[in-house]
Write a protein that holds these residues in place. Structure first.
Motif, PDB file in Angstrom:
ATOM      1  N   LEU A  23       9.835  -0.263  62.113  1.00  0.00           N
ATOM      2  CA  LEU A  23      10.365   0.973  62.671  1.00  0.00           C
ATOM      3  C   LEU A  23      10.497   0.767  64.171  1.00  0.00           C
ATOM      4  O   LEU A  23       9.539   0.330  64.813  1.00  0.00           O
ATOM      5  CB  LEU A  23       9.393   2.124  62.393  1.00  0.00           C
ATOM      6  CG  LEU A  23       9.782   3.462  62.999  1.00  0.00           C
ATOM      7  CD1 LEU A  23      10.866   4.124  62.154  1.00  0.00           C
ATOM      8  CD2 LEU A  23       8.583   4.400  63.083  1.00  0.00           C
ATOM      9  N   VAL A  24      11.681   1.028  64.732  1.00  0.00           N
ATOM     10  CA  VAL A  24      11.826   0.949  66.185  1.00  0.00           C
ATOM     11  C   VAL A  24      11.591   2.351  66.735  1.00  0.00           C
ATOM     12  O   VAL A  24      12.378   3.261  66.479  1.00  0.00           O
ATOM     13  CB  VAL A  24      13.227   0.423  66.589  1.00  0.00           C
ATOM     14  CG1 VAL A  24      13.328   0.318  68.108  1.00  0.00           C
ATOM     15  CG2 VAL A  24      13.490  -0.930  65.949  1.00  0.00           C
ATOM     16  N   ALA A  52      13.322   7.550  66.280  1.00  0.00           N
ATOM     17  CA  ALA A  52      12.752   6.654  65.267  1.00  0.00           C
ATOM     18  C   ALA A  52      13.965   5.971  64.646  1.00  0.00           C
ATOM     19  O   ALA A  52      14.776   6.631  63.991  1.00  0.00           O
ATOM     20  CB  ALA A  52      11.993   7.444  64.225  1.00  0.00           C
ATOM     21  N   ASN A  53      14.123   4.674  64.899  1.00  0.00           N
ATOM     22  CA  ASN A  53      15.378   3.967  64.614  1.00  0.00           C
ATOM     23  C   ASN A  53      16.532   4.745  65.258  1.00  0.00           C
ATOM     24  O   ASN A  53      16.462   5.035  66.433  1.00  0.00           O
ATOM     25  CB  ASN A  53      15.580   3.765  63.112  1.00  0.00           C
ATOM     26  CG  ASN A  53      14.525   2.793  62.543  1.00  0.00           C
ATOM     27  OD1 ASN A  53      13.991   1.983  63.273  1.00  0.00           O
ATOM     28  ND2 ASN A  53      14.238   2.897  61.262  1.00  0.00           N
ATOM     29  N   LEU A  65       8.326   9.978  58.106  1.00  0.00           N
ATOM     30  CA  LEU A  65       9.389  10.082  57.094  1.00  0.00           C
ATOM     31  C   LEU A  65      10.418   8.953  57.280  1.00  0.00           C
ATOM     32  O   LEU A  65      10.820   8.302  56.311  1.00  0.00           O
ATOM     33  CB  LEU A  65      10.079  11.455  57.192  1.00  0.00           C
ATOM     34  CG  LEU A  65      11.244  11.673  56.251  1.00  0.00           C
ATOM     35  CD1 LEU A  65      10.783  11.642  54.790  1.00  0.00           C
ATOM     36  CD2 LEU A  65      11.959  12.996  56.525  1.00  0.00           C
ATOM     37  N   GLU A  66      10.815   8.712  58.530  1.00  0.00           N
ATOM     38  CA  GLU A  66      11.804   7.659  58.800  1.00  0.00           C
ATOM     39  C   GLU A  66      11.241   6.292  58.383  1.00  0.00           C
ATOM     40  O   GLU A  66      11.965   5.472  57.817  1.00  0.00           O
ATOM     41  CB  GLU A  66      12.188   7.663  60.290  1.00  0.00           C
ATOM     42  CG  GLU A  66      13.317   6.729  60.669  1.00  0.00           C
ATOM     43  CD  GLU A  66      14.652   7.026  59.998  1.00  0.00           C
ATOM     44  OE1 GLU A  66      14.869   8.160  59.554  1.00  0.00           O
ATOM     45  OE2 GLU A  66      15.477   6.099  59.913  1.00  0.00           O
ATOM     46  N   GLY A  74       5.815  -1.985  59.647  1.00  0.00           N
ATOM     47  CA  GLY A  74       5.202  -2.004  60.970  1.00  0.00           C
ATOM     48  C   GLY A  74       6.068  -1.230  61.943  1.00  0.00           C
ATOM     49  O   GLY A  74       7.100  -0.664  61.567  1.00  0.00           O
ATOM     50  N   VAL A  75       5.620  -1.205  63.204  1.00  0.00           N
ATOM     51  CA  VAL A  75       6.364  -0.448  64.216  1.00  0.00           C
ATOM     52  C   VAL A  75       6.448  -1.235  65.524  1.00  0.00           C
ATOM     53  O   VAL A  75       5.502  -1.931  65.901  1.00  0.00           O
ATOM     54  CB  VAL A  75       5.699   0.949  64.452  1.00  0.00           C
ATOM     55  CG1 VAL A  75       4.261   0.830  64.931  1.00  0.00           C
ATOM     56  CG2 VAL A  75       6.499   1.787  65.454  1.00  0.00           C
ATOM     57  N   GLY A  76       7.593  -1.169  66.171  1.00  0.00           N
ATOM     58  CA  GLY A  76       7.765  -1.717  67.512  1.00  0.00           C
ATOM     59  C   GLY A  76       7.963  -0.531  68.441  1.00  0.00           C
ATOM     60  O   GLY A  76       8.960   0.187  68.320  1.00  0.00           O
ATOM     61  N   ILE A  77       6.986  -0.298  69.341  1.00  0.00           N
ATOM     62  CA  ILE A  77       7.085   0.874  70.227  1.00  0.00           C
ATOM     63  C   ILE A  77       7.728   0.428  71.532  1.00  0.00           C
ATOM     64  O   ILE A  77       7.276  -0.515  72.182  1.00  0.00           O
ATOM     65  CB  ILE A  77       5.698   1.491  70.488  1.00  0.00           C
ATOM     66  CG1 ILE A  77       5.049   1.861  69.154  1.00  0.00           C
ATOM     67  CG2 ILE A  77       5.799   2.713  71.394  1.00  0.00           C
ATOM     68  CD1 ILE A  77       3.611   2.339  69.274  1.00  0.00           C
ATOM     69  N   THR A  78       8.790   1.118  71.899  1.00  0.00           N
ATOM     70  CA  THR A  78       9.549   0.683  73.061  1.00  0.00           C
ATOM     71  C   THR A  78      10.039   1.883  73.864  1.00  0.00           C
ATOM     72  O   THR A  78       9.639   3.010  73.632  1.00  0.00           O
ATOM     73  CB  THR A  78      10.691  -0.253  72.592  1.00  0.00           C
ATOM     74  OG1 THR A  78      11.413  -0.705  73.712  1.00  0.00           O
ATOM     75  CG2 THR A  78      11.644   0.415  71.618  1.00  0.00           C
TER      76      THR A  78
END
Ligand code: SF4
Length: 373
Positions: A23-24, A52-53, A65-66, A74-78
C-alpha cells in the motif's frame, strides 16, 4: 526495460513493491525541502492531504479498506515528509499493524531533517520495520556534487539504526554523479546501513520545466526517464566492490510493473462477475442506458433466458461486454427499433473509476423538438 537484478541488488521489501502488494500511503504532501526533481503531482504537492494508493482518504478505516481491496502485504509510507505529521504517521501505522499483524512490512521515506530520538521512538513504538533516508541536500546543485555535511548525515543514519531494524538510503540517479554515489555507498556501508536504492530520475508535470532549465533531456518517447540516469545507476552497480545491497529502480518498473500489478490485485477484488479484467488491470463492462423499464423488458427477458450475469442500477443495465455485443448484433439482424443506447466502458479499478475508453454500440438520437420562431 525491466532489468534482471540479482539477489545482491534487490532491496528489502522490494518483492512486495514489484508485485504491487505494498500500500502506498501518502501521509501528507507537506515537505520542508525544495528538491528541483521532486515529482509529486499538483494535487498532492504542498497540500496536507492523505492518499492510500490513488484514493484520497480521511481515516485509518479507509486505509485498511484500500489495503484489503489491493491485497496489500505491507505499506510504504511516503509524502511529502511523513515526519512533519509524525502523530498521524504513527496512528496509521499502528492501525495497519493491528489489523494485518506484525508481518505486514512497513517502510517509511523521509529526509534527515527531522530525524531525532523523539521521532524515532514514536516510529519504533508504532513497529516501523524499515526507514529510508533521502539526503535531499546532497543534490541541491546538479552541476557539482554539493559539499554536504557527510558527518551529520552519517550520525543521523547511526541514530536510525539504534531504533529501526533496517536502515537504508534512497536517492535519484542524477546523471554523471556515479563517483559521488560510489563514495556515498562506501561511507554508509562502513556504518552498517543495510541498502542503497537508486531511482531513475524522471520528469513529471511538476518538475518538467525545472529539469529542462537544468538541461536534462528525456530518455525516449515511451518512458518518463531522464537520459543518462540509468547509465549512472548501472555504472554504480557494476563498479561498487563492497557488500552493501544496491538496488536500481527504473521508472518503467514503477509505472509498468508495480502499478500494473497493483491494479490487477485491486481489479480481482472489486470486479463484478460480469466484468472482464484486462492484462493491464483495467475493467471492461457493457452498459445499456434506458428511459423506462418497460422499454427494455424484452432485453431483460433475453438476458435471464441466457443465464447472463447482469445488474440494473439507475436506469442502466450493467452486463458482460461480449454478451452486450452479441445481444446488439442479434437485435440488428431482427431490425429491432432501438429505444435505448449501449456502449462498452473500459476503466480503472480505482475508487474514482476513471474511464479510459468508451466504445458506442447503439447511439440513440435525442428527441429534439424545434420551437417555431
Ligand atoms: S524530500 Fe521528497 S517530497 Fe520533499 S521536495 Fe524532496 S523529493 Fe519532494
Amino acid at each position: 526495460m525491466i532489468l534482471n537484478l540479482n539477489e545482491k541488488n534487490m532491496a528489502l521489501g522490494c518483492k512486495y513493491c514489484i508485485k504491487g502488494e505494498k500500500l502506498v500511503l501518502y501521509i501528507t504532501g507537506l515537505c520542508e525541502e525544495s528538491c528541483y526533481y521532486c515529482p509529486l503531482s499538483e494535487n498532492r504537492k504542498g497540500k496536507d492531504v492523505i492518499y492510500a494508493n490513488e484514493r484520497k482518504i480521511n481515516s485509518v478505516e479507509e486505509a485498511i479498506l484500500e489495503s484489503k481491496l489491493c491485497g496489500s502485504k505491507g505499506v510504504g509510507i511516503t509524502g511529502g515528509n511523513p515526519l512533519l505529521r509524525i502523530e498521524r504517521t504513527a496512528k496509521y501505522l499502528k492501525a495497519l499493524k493491528n489489523e494485518f499483524g506484525s508481518n505486514f512490512h512497513a517502510h517509511l521515506y523521509t529526509t534527515p531533517t527531522f530525524i531525532n530520538e523523539n521521532n524515532l521512538k514514536i516510529l519504533k513504538d508504532a513497529n516501523l520495520d524499515e526507514i529510508r533516508l533521502h539526503p535531499s541536500k546532497l543534490f541541491e546543485n546538479c552541476k557539482e556534487f554539493k559539499e554536504f555535511n557527510t558527518k551529520e548525515f552519517l550520525e543521523k543514519l547511526i541514530l536510525c539504526k539504534k531504533y529501526i531494524n533496517d536502515v537504508g538510503i534512497e536517492i535519484p540517479g542524477i546523471p554523471k554523479f556515479e563517483e559521488e554515489i560510489l563514495k556515498l555507498a562506501s561511507d554508509v556501508e562502513k556504518i552498517g546501513v543495510n541498502f542503497l536504492n537508486i531511482n531513475e530520475l524522471e520528469y513529471s508535470e511538476t518538475n518538467y520545466l525545472l529539469l529542462k532549465e537544468r538541461k536534462f533531456k528525456e530518455k525516449d518517447d515511451v518512458s518518463s526517464g531522464i537520459l543518462g540516469s540509468e547509465k549512472t545507476a548501472l555504472n554504480v552497480l557494476k563498479k561498487f566492490k563492497g557488500n552493501l545491497k544496491i538496488h536500481y529502480c527504473p521508472s518503467s518498473l514503477k509505472d509498468g510493473v508495480q502499478m500494473k500489478n497493483r491494479l490487477i490485485n485491486r481489479a480481482k477484488n472489486v470486479a463484478k462477475p460480469y466484468e472482464i479484467i484486462t492484462e493491464e488491470g483495467l475493467l471492461i463492462k457493457g452498459i445499456i442506458l434506458f428511459k423506462k423499464i418497460e422499454d427494455i423488458s424484452n432485453i431483460i427477458e433475453t438476458l435471464e433466458k441466457n443465464n447472463e450475469n447482469f445488474e440494473i442500477l439507475d436506469e442502466k443495465i450493467y452486463l458482460n461486454s461480449k454478451a452486450l455485443e452479441n445481444l446488439i448484433e442479434n437485435l440488428k439482424k431482427e431490425n429491432f427499433k432501438f429505444n435505448f443506447s449501449a456502449y462498452i466502458s473500459e476503466y480503472y479499478p480505482t475508487s474514482d473509476k476513471l474511464e479510459v475508453e468508451r466504445i458506442p454500440l447503439v447511439t440513440k438520437k435525442p428527441n429534439i423538438k424545434l420551437k417555431k420562431k
